[in-house]
Design an enzyme around this catalytic site. Structure first.
Site, mmCIF file in Angstrom:
data_model
loop_
_atom_site.group_PDB
_atom_site.id
_atom_site.type_symbol
_atom_site.label_atom_id
_atom_site.label_comp_id
_atom_site.label_asym_id
_atom_site.label_seq_id
_atom_site.Cartn_x
_atom_site.Cartn_y
_atom_site.Cartn_z
ATOM 1 N N SER A 151 11.066 -98.290 -58.165
ATOM 2 C CA SER A 151 9.846 -97.854 -58.500
ATOM 3 C C SER A 151 9.262 -96.598 -59.701
ATOM 4 O O SER A 151 9.750 -97.051 -61.102
ATOM 5 C CB SER A 151 9.056 -97.667 -56.776
ATOM 6 O OG SER A 151 7.685 -97.921 -57.507
ATOM 7 N N HIS B 261 9.335 -104.669 -51.440
ATOM 8 C CA HIS B 261 9.030 -103.585 -53.037
ATOM 9 C C HIS B 261 10.422 -102.039 -52.462
ATOM 10 O O HIS B 261 10.499 -101.996 -53.445
ATOM 11 C CB HIS B 261 8.310 -102.599 -53.469
ATOM 12 C CG HIS B 261 8.256 -101.624 -54.325
ATOM 13 N ND1 HIS B 261 8.361 -102.293 -55.727
ATOM 14 C CD2 HIS B 261 8.025 -100.655 -54.134
ATOM 15 C CE1 HIS B 261 7.807 -100.862 -55.944
ATOM 16 N NE2 HIS B 261 7.841 -99.780 -55.299
ATOM 17 N N ASP C 291 -2.089 -83.046 -54.038
ATOM 18 C CA ASP C 291 -3.103 -82.906 -55.381
ATOM 19 C C ASP C 291 -2.334 -83.493 -56.519
ATOM 20 O O ASP C 291 -3.198 -84.245 -57.363
ATOM 21 C CB ASP C 291 -3.761 -81.375 -55.347
ATOM 22 C CG ASP C 291 -4.346 -81.107 -53.670
ATOM 23 O OD1 ASP C 291 -4.337 -81.884 -53.286
ATOM 24 O OD2 ASP C 291 -4.133 -79.827 -53.419
#
Length: 265
Positions: free
Chosen positions: A90, A239, A181
């Protein structure tokens, strides 16, 4: 001022031969690859990496693929690895593709797990929502964290995967160890194409999941344009194919590496 960060990694196995370096996907970590690494380490040196903002690696604001590829090459330099077999799943697959394009001389072969060298327009809004809910709820147990995530993510397996990123603070509160974040702010870079231009012509294996929409048949021409030597293997999985079909995934990788080793001899 250097752009790279010192990546945390797990290292094991005999030192002879070409090492295998493994890069996890978004919200993954080296820990997710322990069972596969143990098997590969019986035969070869294996380095399993925590990419920046993941696992035990440092947090940093920048997450474009050129910089993340530099992180990996800096680690190879640190470990004295001139060439490796590089496997990425990925997001880690895009990092691996970036290394292949920018530093092809560092690779003996490339293994890309369920990702194509393209920009994707589907996002992870529900994942971010679930993780932010955990932050707001400040759970004191994994069960409470799972309940917080369930309001956003219905699939238990995905919640269990995300929960591998939780750790308990000194105050007893479960918190994310990933740089949430930084990841959310840099998400456009994560969804983008790999860094570099042109193709990588070295030995390549692309493993995709039959129930995944990341490497559909319509994308195969673009895969072949960037990876002209690619063998494409499709597994009965989604996936997270290395976790959903671990035996078949391991066999596909082992077969590819054995064939490549035979060709070099």
């Amino acid at each position: 001022m250097t752009r790279t960060v010192a990546l945390h990694h797990q290292l094991g196995g005999p030192e002879q031969g070409v090492p295998l370096v493994v890069l996890h996907g978004l919200f993954g970590s080296a820990d997710n690859w322990r069972s596969h690494a143990r098997q590969w380490q019986a035969q070869r040196r294996v380095v399993v990496v925590d990419l920046r903002n993941h696992g035990r690696s440092p947090h940093a604001a920048t997450m474009n693929y050129a910089v993340m590829a530099e992180d990996v090459v800096a680690l190879l330099d640190q470990l004295g690895i001139e060439r490796c077999d590089l496997l990425g799943h990925s997001m880690g697959g895009k990092v691996a593709l970036s290394v292949a394009r920018l530093y092809p001389q560092r690779l003996a072969s490339l293994i890309v797990a369920d990702i194509a060298p393209v920009a994707y327009d589907h996002g992870h809004e529900t994942i971010f929502g679930a993780m932010r809910q955990v932050e707001r709820d400040a759970p004191e147990s994994r069960k409470q964290a799972d309940s917080a995530m369930a309001a956003h993510v219905e699939t238990p397996a995905i919640r269990r995967f995300l929960a591998t990123n939780l750790e308990r603070g000194d105050d007893g509160i479960m918190r994310w160890r990933v740089g949430l974040d930084e990841i959310e702010a840099a998400y456009a870079d994560i969804a983008a194409e790999p860094a570099g231009e042109g193709s990588y012509s070295g030995p390549t294996l692309v493993v995709r999941g039959s129930r995944s929409d990341y490497v559909e048949d319509a994308l195969l021409p673009q895969v072949k344009a960037v990876l002209p030597a690619a063998q494409v293997v499709t597994l009965e999985a989604g996936h997270w194919l290395h976790a959903e079909a671990p035996k078949a995934f391991h066999e596909a990788v082992d077969t590819f590496l054995a064939e490549r080793g035979h060709e070099e001899n």
